[in-house]
Write a protein that holds these residues in place. Structure first.
Motif, PDB file in Angstrom:
ATOM      1  N   GLY A 146     -14.357 -13.533   5.467  1.00  0.00           N
ATOM      2  CA  GLY A 146     -13.567 -14.758   5.381  1.00  0.00           C
ATOM      3  C   GLY A 146     -12.715 -14.851   4.149  1.00  0.00           C
ATOM      4  O   GLY A 146     -12.005 -15.851   3.963  1.00  0.00           O
TER       5      GLY A 146
ATOM      6  N   PRO B  89      -9.582 -17.396   0.295  1.00  0.00           N
ATOM      7  CA  PRO B  89      -9.891 -17.443   1.736  1.00  0.00           C
ATOM      8  C   PRO B  89      -8.754 -16.858   2.558  1.00  0.00           C
ATOM      9  O   PRO B  89      -7.575 -16.997   2.214  1.00  0.00           O
ATOM     10  CB  PRO B  89     -10.068 -18.944   2.020  1.00  0.00           C
TER      11      PRO B  89
ATOM     12  N   SER C 116      -9.772 -18.029   8.181  1.00  0.00           N
ATOM     13  CA  SER C 116     -10.935 -18.845   7.810  1.00  0.00           C
ATOM     14  C   SER C 116     -10.502 -20.265   7.458  1.00  0.00           C
ATOM     15  O   SER C 116     -11.188 -21.240   7.775  1.00  0.00           O
ATOM     16  CB  SER C 116     -11.677 -18.210   6.628  1.00  0.00           C
TER      17      SER C 116
ATOM     18  N   GLN D 117      -9.780 -21.997  10.710  1.00  0.00           N
ATOM     19  CA  GLN D 117     -11.040 -22.345  11.369  1.00  0.00           C
ATOM     20  C   GLN D 117     -11.647 -23.598  10.743  1.00  0.00           C
ATOM     21  O   GLN D 117     -12.152 -24.478  11.445  1.00  0.00           O
ATOM     22  CB  GLN D 117     -12.001 -21.158  11.261  1.00  0.00           C
TER      23      GLN D 117
END
Length: 488
Positions: free
Chosen positions: A160, A248, A252, A255
């Motif tokens: 991630g 990140p 990720s 999400q």
């Protein structure tokens, strides 16, 4: 038609009494009978007398129904809200690490924390060698010196995340230079290999080799595991260190944003359903209130709305006049100054309500487009069960003609023109109109006819019109007509 009888019975139950109406019978074999029913009317003689004139004040007021339109506007607004499909006014891309807590408070939900925006991962290795070289023996028994040392180091990028920067650090103390049998010496140095890039450090005068090297994601892999190979000559001791700065990945973050947005959407949908239920209940209550208004109450509300608008526009200090009543103690606790103000306010009320004939105010409503453009939408299709009240609410302006009661002409004109009660001077611009009203009323008074019958309804005045009115009554008349039958 040989024999055609028409009869009916009217029964009135009051005790036990019955009666039968007149029987009409056609006794002619060659004639038909036609029966016509007539409703009798009463004839009235109407005479119109003028028995005086009034001093009037003509004013145009904007938006007369503004205070009475609140329920209808709310009803229409609620109807529009119920007809509108719910959409969340928030995009997933608008959820960011710097505003997610504010959004959680705004929608009353608990949201997951975003991934760490900057994370540092470090790997360190100490090195120490007791000899400047390794003595190796070959298979044939010959020996050679190995001056080089190789140390690989790995650092892993968490799932991630992606690499933003990789710092390669080496601080190595080298052994003194070693002589070369063929001539010259070996010097201490350190090489670092990362991807396709190389960094080299040769020992300084103090026999130290230093590397402080930064690489980005285009030089080494941005995800997974990154390997850096250190190759050293004559190393004695020191430290090797890898420091990865990671951020990140966009997937990720997306999400996380979608997870937060789903929570907010579910909470907003539930809240909207609750709010729509409240709106439907409110709509039903408003509909009952609007339908329950009787015409007499609506006419009174309209008259009071006109009255208030007139007072606000014409009478100075009307809006602040009632401020004297704010936070008043009981009458027995009033100081003389406040008591005097309250009494004066009462006299002000009596004068305003008495001096103007509020029961005979003439009102002419003008279309909605004379009001501000901001009210056009709510007025254009505004509806109400009472058609008269509907037109009052939709009016853009109202022309109001006020009649001043006889005897109050000077005081009312003084209040409207000068802001205070009192008699007007002979040089006032309104003196001519007031004198005309007074003299005309005096002349009408002399037309009173005395000595007439007590039941004579005529008022003193001058006959200015006469006509006949016909009013239908409950009486019924019947007419029969016999007509010959024409055979084909």
């Amino acid at each position: 038609m040989k024999d055609h009888k028409i009869s009916f019975t009217v029964t009135t139950v009051s005790g036990m009494e019955d009666f039968t109406a007149h029987l009409i019978e056609n006794k002619h074999a060659d004639k038909s009978m036609r029966i016509d029913y007539f409703k009798r009317v009463r004839e009235w003689q109407s005479d119109l007398y003028r028995y005086g004139v009034r001093l009037t004040y003509d004013v145009v007021l904007p938006d007369p129904g503004s205070r009475l339109r609140a329920r209808e506007v709310e009803f229409q607004s609620n109807a529009d809200a119920l007809a509108t499909e719910f959409t969340l006014d928030l995009l997933p891309s608008q959820i960011q690490p710097d505003n997610w807590e504010l959004l959680a408070d705004q929608y009353g939900v608990s949201l997951p924390s975003p991934p760490e925006q900057v994370l540092q991962i470090q790997q360190t290795q100490q090195i120490m060698y007791s000899t400047p070289y390794d003595l190796n023996t070959a298979g044939d028994g010959s020996k050679w010196k190995e001056n080089h040392r190789v140390v690989p180091m790995d650092i892993g990028i968490p799932a991630g995340f992606q690499l933003s920067n990789l710092n390669v650090f080496a601080h190595i103390q080298a052994w003194p230079d070693e002589p070369i049998p063929s001539g010259g010496t070996y010097q201490g140095w350190v090489n670092a290999y990362a991807g396709q890039s190389v960094a080299l450090a040769i020992r300084d005068v103090n026999f130290y080799c230093d590397i402080d090297w930064n690489l980005n994601a285009t030089q080494v892999p941005s995800q997974g595991q990154v390997t850096v190979l250190f190759r050293m000559q004559l190393p004695e001791s020191g430290i090797l260190r890898l420091t990865a700065t990671v951020i990140p990945t966009e997937s990720s973050m997306e999400q996380w944003r979608l997870a937060c947005w789903s929570i907010i959407r579910d909470a907003a949908t539930a809240l909207n359903a609750k709010h729509r239920s409240y709106i439907r209940d409110r709509q039903a209550a408003l509909q009952r209130q609007i339908a329950g208004d009787d015409p007499a109450r609506l006419r009174r509300m309209e008259r009071e709305a006109i009255m208030r608008s007139v007072l606000e526009w014409l009478f100075p200090g009307f809006q602040d006049a009632s401020s004297v009543l704010a936070n008043l103690p009981s009458p027995g606790d009033l100081d003389p100054g406040t008591w005097q103000q309250v009494m004066q306010y009462g006299e002000y009320i009596k004068f305003v309500q008495t001096a103007i004939d509020w029961d005979n105010v003439m009102v002419f409503l003008y279309p909605y487009f004379w009001d501000t453009i901001w009210h056009e939408k709510e007025k254009l299709f505004l509806d109400h069960p009472d058609p008269i009240h509907r037109e009052f609410l939709r009016a853009g302006a109202a022309r109001v003609i006020l009649a001043i009661l006889p005897g109050f002409e000077d005081q009312v004109v003084s209040l409207l023109d000068q802001g205070q009660l009192g008699a007007l001077s002979d040089r006032s611009r309104f003196r001519e109109a007031i004198d005309f009203v007074l003299s005309t009323n005096a002349a009408y008074t002399k037309t009173a006819a005395g000595g007439g019958p007590a039941e004579d309804p005529k008022e003193p005045g001058i006959l200015i019109g006469s006509w006949t009115d016909y009013t239908p009554s409950s009486a019924l008349d019947i007419q029969t007509t016999l007509m010959p039958v024409i055979m084909a």
